[in-house]
Design a protein around this motif. Structure first.
Motif, mmCIF file in Angstrom:
data_model
loop_
_atom_site.group_PDB
_atom_site.id
_atom_site.type_symbol
_atom_site.label_atom_id
_atom_site.label_comp_id
_atom_site.label_asym_id
_atom_site.label_seq_id
_atom_site.Cartn_x
_atom_site.Cartn_y
_atom_site.Cartn_z
ATOM 1 N N ALA A 59 0.827 -1.208 0.000
ATOM 2 C CA ALA A 59 0.000 0.000 0.000
ATOM 3 C C ALA A 59 0.861 1.258 0.000
ATOM 4 O O ALA A 59 0.583 2.214 -0.735
ATOM 5 C CB ALA A 59 -0.929 -0.001 1.213
ATOM 6 N N TYR A 60 1.900 1.259 0.806
ATOM 7 C CA TYR A 60 2.783 2.424 0.833
ATOM 8 C C TYR A 60 3.468 2.612 -0.518
ATOM 9 O O TYR A 60 3.564 3.734 -1.034
ATOM 10 C CB TYR A 60 3.835 2.282 1.935
ATOM 11 N N TRP A 82 2.422 1.869 -3.442
ATOM 12 C CA TRP A 82 1.503 2.395 -4.446
ATOM 13 C C TRP A 82 1.232 3.889 -4.273
ATOM 14 O O TRP A 82 0.684 4.534 -5.186
ATOM 15 C CB TRP A 82 0.181 1.636 -4.414
ATOM 16 N N THR A 83 1.566 4.456 -3.124
ATOM 17 C CA THR A 83 1.350 5.902 -2.938
ATOM 18 C C THR A 83 2.510 6.733 -3.491
ATOM 19 O O THR A 83 2.373 7.946 -3.650
ATOM 20 C CB THR A 83 1.189 6.253 -1.438
ATOM 21 N N ARG A 106 -0.918 5.309 -9.411
ATOM 22 C CA ARG A 106 -0.869 5.376 -7.954
ATOM 23 C C ARG A 106 -2.252 5.043 -7.397
ATOM 24 O O ARG A 106 -3.267 5.322 -8.020
ATOM 25 C CB ARG A 106 -0.448 6.774 -7.482
ATOM 26 N N TYR A 107 -2.271 4.424 -6.194
ATOM 27 C CA TYR A 107 -3.527 4.086 -5.527
ATOM 28 C C TYR A 107 -3.499 4.588 -4.098
ATOM 29 O O TYR A 107 -2.441 4.616 -3.454
ATOM 30 C CB TYR A 107 -3.741 2.561 -5.483
ATOM 31 N N ARG A 108 -4.669 4.939 -3.601
ATOM 32 C CA ARG A 108 -4.802 5.225 -2.172
ATOM 33 C C ARG A 108 -4.692 3.916 -1.394
ATOM 34 O O ARG A 108 -5.011 2.842 -1.935
ATOM 35 C CB ARG A 108 -6.144 5.904 -1.883
ATOM 36 N N PRO A 109 -4.266 3.963 -0.128
ATOM 37 C CA PRO A 109 -4.072 2.729 0.636
ATOM 38 C C PRO A 109 -5.299 1.823 0.697
ATOM 39 O O PRO A 109 -5.175 0.598 0.570
ATOM 40 C CB PRO A 109 -3.672 3.236 2.024
ATOM 41 N N ARG A 169 -7.723 1.521 -1.475
ATOM 42 C CA ARG A 169 -7.906 0.903 -2.793
ATOM 43 C C ARG A 169 -6.893 -0.215 -3.015
ATOM 44 O O ARG A 169 -7.252 -1.304 -3.491
ATOM 45 C CB ARG A 169 -7.749 1.974 -3.866
ATOM 46 N N SER A 170 -5.631 0.030 -2.676
ATOM 47 C CA SER A 170 -4.617 -1.008 -2.883
ATOM 48 C C SER A 170 -4.872 -2.219 -1.985
ATOM 49 O O SER A 170 -4.595 -3.358 -2.366
ATOM 50 C CB SER A 170 -3.206 -0.450 -2.653
ATOM 51 N N GLN A 196 -3.767 4.984 8.104
ATOM 52 C CA GLN A 196 -3.746 4.211 6.865
ATOM 53 C C GLN A 196 -3.229 2.798 7.109
ATOM 54 O O GLN A 196 -3.732 1.831 6.531
ATOM 55 C CB GLN A 196 -2.888 4.922 5.823
#
Length: 308
Positions: A161-162, A164-165, A181-184, A186-187, A289
């Motif tokens: 998750a990190y 992807w940010t 990029r994705y928000r946590p 979403r990922s 998050q």
């Protein structure tokens, strides 16, 4: 029969690193993320891992000639339409149930033709496709003449998750271009979906071996040997001299240029690459998050041996 080692899992889980390490082994040809070859390379002419424009790369030019009589004979729009029709994560339940359509068989056989040509051009015993997509792995069950073996790469969901940010540029594309990029939150949902899909794939008759990113970094030699053996190579005869330890205990891999078609920018890295845990998420991912991702992915985190 062409042996294909498919590296799957949600992006940012270490598939590119594993592909690069396997690509140093004799008899192995890493192809990159073939799922993106049709649009990013054939259509858009992005750079190969060897740093040449795709259409100037002698390896891929040879593959195109062998597979299709030249890339100009490939109907990219047709392949992308087939991908939209059959190769989506939402189609995994139907694919797992054994549904076969003419579009699915047509789509899978484009890959079969490409794999056969790549094996012929490289002389490799094992091709590595790091496309990641679970739905594509299901589709490849219908590819004629392919011995498909899947490596399911898993990484702690909070580290994924990190990652992807973060902003990551795509140097192979012309102009300023960044990876998605994705928000946590979403990922985390994507992490659940992709990993669940690969877990189900193993129940559908496809060989699947799970590898944790953290284990790869903790024991790169042991992990590479294990995956190579799974791919059908003689693990005891492997030359792993490209993996070395510095006096301070830091592990490095000496990587050469390869013809990876698409994927993480790490595919362009050559020379000594340190193999160290990326634990930045523990400090950089906001506590709220971190808790959110941990809560959403808790069942699978526990199943994979992570502490939630």
């Amino acid at each position: 029969m062409v042996r294909v080692l498919f590296l799957g899992g949600l992006g940012r889980s270490g598939t590119t690193l594993l592909e690069r390490l396997l690509g140093e082994l004799p008899g192995v040809c890493p192809l990159g993320e073939v799922v993106h070859l049709w649009d990013r390379d054939i259509r858009d002419g992005e750079r190969c891992g060897c740093d040449k424009p795709f259409h100037d790369c002698t390896f891929w030019r040879g593959v195109g000639e062998e597979a299709f009589g030249g890339w100009h004979n490939v109907d990219v729009d047709r392949i992308l339409a087939l991908r939209r029709s059959v190769e989506r994560t939402r189609h995994v339940p139907r694919l797992a149930a054994g549904a076969v359509t003419c579009d699915l068989v047509e789509y899978a056989n484009y890959y079969a033709r490409l794999y056969r040509a790549a094996a012929e051009m490289s002389g490799a015993r094992v091709l590595v496709d790091s496309s990641k997509h679970a739905a594509l792995a299901y589709c490849l069950r219908q590819a004629a003449g392919i011995d498909l073996r899947v490596v399911h790469m898993v990484r702690d969901s909070r580290g994924v998750a990190y990652s992807w940010t973060k902003r990551v540029s795509r140097p192979e594309a012309d102009g300023a271009c960044e990876m998605t990029r994705y928000r946590p939150g979403r990922s985390a949902l994507l992490w659940n979906a992709h990993n669940t899909a690969f877990g189900l794939l193993g129940r559908c008759g496809v060989p699947v071996r799970r590898v944790r990113y953290e284990e790869l970094l903790a024991d790169p030699r042991g992990t590479v040997r294990a995956v190579a053996s799974y791919a059908g190579l003689d693990a005891e005869a492997l030359d792993l001299s490209f993996l070395r330890s510095d006096p301070d205990g830091t592990e490095h891999a000496d990587l050469r240029s390869r013809h990876s078609a698409a994927g993480n920018p790490m595919r362009f890295t050559v020379g000594a690459v340190p193999l160290r845990h990326d634990e930045a998420w523990r400090n950089e991912l906001r506590p709220r998050q971190r808790r959110l991702v941990g809560a959403l992915t808790a069942p699978l985190l526990g199943a994979y041996g992570y502490r939630s």
